[in-house]
Design a protein around this motif. Structure first.
Motif, PDB file in Angstrom:
ATOM      1  N   LEU A   1      -3.718 -16.547   9.895  1.00  0.00           N
ATOM      2  CA  LEU A   1      -2.273 -16.437  10.001  1.00  0.00           C
ATOM      3  C   LEU A   1      -1.578 -16.666   8.669  1.00  0.00           C
ATOM      4  CD1 LEU A   1      -1.587 -18.234  13.410  1.00  0.00           C
ATOM      5  CD2 LEU A   1      -1.626 -15.789  12.928  1.00  0.00           C
ATOM      6  N   VAL A   2      -2.161 -17.512   7.819  1.00  0.00           N
ATOM      7  CA  VAL A   2      -1.513 -17.822   6.548  1.00  0.00           C
ATOM      8  C   VAL A   2      -1.483 -16.607   5.618  1.00  0.00           C
ATOM      9  CG1 VAL A   2      -3.545 -18.657   5.274  1.00  0.00           C
ATOM     10  CG2 VAL A   2      -1.288 -19.618   4.797  1.00  0.00           C
ATOM     11  N   ASP A   3      -2.328 -15.628   5.857  1.00  0.00           N
ATOM     12  CA  ASP A   3      -2.360 -14.424   5.026  1.00  0.00           C
ATOM     13  C   ASP A   3      -1.613 -13.266   5.680  1.00  0.00           C
ATOM     14  OD1 ASP A   3      -3.840 -15.392   2.818  1.00  0.00           O
ATOM     15  OD2 ASP A   3      -5.674 -15.262   3.997  1.00  0.00           O
ATOM     16  N   ASN A   4      -0.525 -13.559   6.359  1.00  0.00           N
ATOM     17  CA  ASN A   4       0.319 -12.543   6.992  1.00  0.00           C
ATOM     18  C   ASN A   4      -0.371 -11.768   8.104  1.00  0.00           C
ATOM     19  OD1 ASN A   4       2.687 -12.946   5.400  1.00  0.00           O
ATOM     20  ND2 ASN A   4       1.648 -11.928   3.723  1.00  0.00           N
ATOM     21  N   GLY A   5      -1.442 -12.308   8.673  1.00  0.00           N
ATOM     22  CA  GLY A   5      -2.136 -11.619   9.757  1.00  0.00           C
ATOM     23  C   GLY A   5      -2.873 -10.377   9.308  1.00  0.00           C
ATOM     24  N   ILE A   6      -3.191 -10.312   8.019  1.00  0.00           N
ATOM     25  CA  ILE A   6      -3.779  -9.099   7.444  1.00  0.00           C
ATOM     26  C   ILE A   6      -5.231  -8.911   7.876  1.00  0.00           C
ATOM     27  CG2 ILE A   6      -4.637 -10.075   5.290  1.00  0.00           C
ATOM     28  CD1 ILE A   6      -3.290  -7.606   3.911  1.00  0.00           C
ATOM     29  N   ASN A   7      -5.618  -7.670   8.002  1.00  0.00           N
ATOM     30  CA  ASN A   7      -6.988  -7.297   8.296  1.00  0.00           C
ATOM     31  C   ASN A   7      -7.676  -7.033   6.960  1.00  0.00           C
ATOM     32  OD1 ASN A   7      -9.321  -5.720   8.745  1.00  0.00           O
ATOM     33  ND2 ASN A   7      -8.469  -4.810  10.585  1.00  0.00           N
ATOM     34  N   PHE A   8      -8.690  -7.790   6.634  1.00  0.00           N
ATOM     35  CA  PHE A   8      -9.329  -7.669   5.326  1.00  0.00           C
ATOM     36  C   PHE A   8     -10.309  -6.506   5.236  1.00  0.00           C
ATOM     37  CE2 PHE A   8      -7.834 -12.048   5.360  1.00  0.00           C
ATOM     38  CZ  PHE A   8      -7.131 -12.056   4.176  1.00  0.00           C
ATOM     39  N   SER A   9     -10.548  -5.801   6.333  1.00  0.00           N
ATOM     40  CA  SER A   9     -11.445  -4.648   6.275  1.00  0.00           C
ATOM     41  C   SER A   9     -10.693  -3.321   6.182  1.00  0.00           C
ATOM     42  CB  SER A   9     -12.373  -4.634   7.486  1.00  0.00           C
ATOM     43  OG  SER A   9     -11.627  -4.469   8.674  1.00  0.00           O
ATOM     44  N   ARG A  10      -9.345  -3.355   6.307  1.00  0.00           N
ATOM     45  CA  ARG A  10      -8.536  -2.131   6.201  1.00  0.00           C
ATOM     46  C   ARG A  10      -7.300  -2.451   5.369  1.00  0.00           C
ATOM     47  NH1 ARG A  10      -6.033   1.591  11.096  1.00  0.00           N
ATOM     48  NH2 ARG A  10      -5.281   3.258   9.735  1.00  0.00           N
ATOM     49  N   GLN A  11      -7.181  -1.826   4.228  1.00  0.00           N
ATOM     50  CA  GLN A  11      -6.113  -2.125   3.282  1.00  0.00           C
ATOM     51  C   GLN A  11      -4.735  -1.914   3.897  1.00  0.00           C
ATOM     52  OE1 GLN A  11      -5.992   0.378  -0.218  1.00  0.00           O
ATOM     53  NE2 GLN A  11      -5.209  -1.286  -1.460  1.00  0.00           N
ATOM     54  N   PHE A  12      -3.866  -2.932   3.739  1.00  0.00           N
ATOM     55  CA  PHE A  12      -2.475  -2.901   4.189  1.00  0.00           C
ATOM     56  C   PHE A  12      -2.316  -2.810   5.705  1.00  0.00           C
ATOM     57  CE2 PHE A  12      -2.093  -0.736  -0.079  1.00  0.00           C
ATOM     58  CZ  PHE A  12      -1.756  -1.898  -0.745  1.00  0.00           C
ATOM     59  N   TRP A  13      -3.319  -3.220   6.482  1.00  0.00           N
ATOM     60  CA  TRP A  13      -3.238  -3.164   7.929  1.00  0.00           C
ATOM     61  C   TRP A  13      -3.167  -4.590   8.478  1.00  0.00           C
ATOM     62  CZ3 TRP A  13      -2.240   0.926  10.803  1.00  0.00           C
ATOM     63  CH2 TRP A  13      -2.348   0.808  12.188  1.00  0.00           C
ATOM     64  N   HIS A  14      -2.355  -4.783   9.506  1.00  0.00           N
ATOM     65  CA  HIS A  14      -2.186  -6.106  10.106  1.00  0.00           C
ATOM     66  C   HIS A  14      -2.581  -6.065  11.572  1.00  0.00           C
ATOM     67  CE1 HIS A  14       0.118  -7.720   6.656  1.00  0.00           C
ATOM     68  NE2 HIS A  14       0.349  -6.429   6.477  1.00  0.00           N
ATOM     69  N   ASN A  15      -3.400  -7.032  11.987  1.00  0.00           N
ATOM     70  CA  ASN A  15      -3.852  -7.112  13.366  1.00  0.00           C
ATOM     71  C   ASN A  15      -2.995  -8.034  14.218  1.00  0.00           C
ATOM     72  OD1 ASN A  15      -6.067  -5.433  13.008  1.00  0.00           O
ATOM     73  ND2 ASN A  15      -7.336  -7.117  12.299  1.00  0.00           N
ATOM     74  N   GLU A  16      -2.287  -8.930  13.585  1.00  0.00           N
ATOM     75  CA  GLU A  16      -1.489  -9.897  14.316  1.00  0.00           C
ATOM     76  C   GLU A  16      -0.313 -10.353  13.468  1.00  0.00           C
ATOM     77  OE1 GLU A  16      -3.743 -13.530  15.035  1.00  0.00           O
ATOM     78  OE2 GLU A  16      -5.069 -12.983  13.401  1.00  0.00           O
ATOM     79  N   ILE A  17       0.637 -10.988  14.114  1.00  0.00           N
ATOM     80  CA  ILE A  17       1.786 -11.513  13.399  1.00  0.00           C
ATOM     81  C   ILE A  17       1.311 -12.706  12.569  1.00  0.00           C
ATOM     82  CG2 ILE A  17       4.056 -12.573  13.631  1.00  0.00           C
ATOM     83  CD1 ILE A  17       4.252 -11.075  16.362  1.00  0.00           C
ATOM     84  N   GLY A  18       1.636 -12.700  11.291  1.00  0.00           N
ATOM     85  CA  GLY A  18       1.205 -13.782  10.426  1.00  0.00           C
ATOM     86  C   GLY A  18       2.361 -14.338   9.633  1.00  0.00           C
ATOM     87  N   TYR A  19       2.063 -15.328   8.834  1.00  0.00           N
ATOM     88  CA  TYR A  19       3.099 -16.031   8.082  1.00  0.00           C
ATOM     89  C   TYR A  19       2.620 -16.283   6.661  1.00  0.00           C
ATOM     90  CZ  TYR A  19       4.156 -16.852  12.925  1.00  0.00           C
ATOM     91  OH  TYR A  19       4.399 -16.665  14.253  1.00  0.00           O
ATOM     92  N   MET A  20       3.568 -16.504   5.770  1.00  0.00           N
ATOM     93  CA  MET A  20       3.230 -16.862   4.400  1.00  0.00           C
ATOM     94  C   MET A  20       4.394 -17.678   3.852  1.00  0.00           C
ATOM     95  SD  MET A  20       1.062 -14.942   1.825  1.00  0.00           S
ATOM     96  CE  MET A  20       0.639 -15.560   0.231  1.00  0.00           C
ATOM     97  N   TYR A  21       4.468 -18.902   4.255  1.00  0.00           N
ATOM     98  CA  TYR A  21       5.577 -19.761   3.863  1.00  0.00           C
ATOM     99  C   TYR A  21       5.314 -20.521   2.574  1.00  0.00           C
ATOM    100  CZ  TYR A  21       7.210 -19.138   8.672  1.00  0.00           C
ATOM    101  OH  TYR A  21       7.645 -18.621   9.858  1.00  0.00           O
ATOM    102  N   ALA A  22       4.081 -20.814   2.302  1.00  0.00           N
ATOM    103  CA  ALA A  22       3.759 -21.756   1.232  1.00  0.00           C
ATOM    104  C   ALA A  22       4.024 -21.188  -0.160  1.00  0.00           C
ATOM    105  CB  ALA A  22       2.304 -22.170   1.334  1.00  0.00           C
ATOM    106  N   MET A  23       4.730 -21.960  -0.975  1.00  0.00           N
ATOM    107  CA  MET A  23       4.885 -21.669  -2.393  1.00  0.00           C
ATOM    108  C   MET A  23       4.753 -23.021  -3.109  1.00  0.00           C
ATOM    109  SD  MET A  23       8.075 -20.244  -4.702  1.00  0.00           S
ATOM    110  CE  MET A  23       8.152 -18.636  -3.986  1.00  0.00           C
ATOM    111  N   SER A  24       3.818 -23.063  -4.024  1.00  0.00           N
ATOM    112  CA  SER A  24       3.608 -24.325  -4.744  1.00  0.00           C
ATOM    113  C   SER A  24       4.689 -24.516  -5.800  1.00  0.00           C
ATOM    114  CB  SER A  24       2.236 -24.316  -5.401  1.00  0.00           C
ATOM    115  OG  SER A  24       2.235 -23.401  -6.485  1.00  0.00           O
TER     116      SER A  24
END
Length: 160
Positions: A1-24
């Motif tokens: 979820l922390v990686d925006n719900g991205i699918n790492f086997s298909r470029q720019f494809w998302h399998n689920e709703i994800g989030y990316m709140y963290a900024m150091s």
């Protein structure tokens, strides 16, 4: 979820709703420091876009980034969209450009296509753009000579 719900086997494809709140703190400091150079960076991006427009803007069957009246684009990416009946697909062109050491990137998929909120939906304009669009090299350090090479190669591959 922390990686925006991205699918790492298909470029720019998302399998689920994800989030990316963290900024150091380090990321925030770097972002603020880059704002000091924003005018120069936008100038460089706009200059690169003008080089592409001069060299590729008159090719029938492709469209480059538009700039609407009353709006000043930063030209984050220099994009090209091929007409559906162009005679060469976007993916064929990307493959041939890669063979000539020119890296490109496909457009993002429309969120409506993911089916994250129910049944996947299809809309003609977003479908066309996502399947016919590619982003040309756009980094701020790109030189006019490099854009010349890219444009000449695109023209050669498209037969224009």
């Amino acid at each position: 979820l922390v990686d925006n719900g991205i699918n790492f086997s298909r470029q720019f494809w998302h399998n689920e709703i994800g989030y990316m709140y963290a900024m150091s703190n380090v990321q925030a400091a770097l972002g603020l420091s880059r704002l000091e150079d924003i005018d120069d960076l936008i100038f460089r991006k706009r200059r690169i876009a003008s080089w592409y427009k001069e060299r590729l803007g008159n090719i029938k069957g492709i469209q480059l980034n538009p700039e609407r009246r009353g709006v000043v684009s930063s030209f984050w990416m220099n994009s090209m969209v091929l007409d559906a009946d162009f005679g060469m697909t976007r993916d064929e062109l990307r493959r041939k450009l890669k063979e000539n050491e020119i890296d490109t990137r496909q457009f993002f998929f429309p969120i409506s296509e993911f089916g994250l909120y129910g049944k996947p939906l299809h809309f003609p304009v977003s479908d066309h753009l996502s399947h016919q669009g590619l982003n040309l090299p756009s980094g701020v350090m790109l030189t006019e000579r490099q854009v010349d090479y890219i444009a000449k190669t695109v023209r050669k591959l498209l037969g224009v």
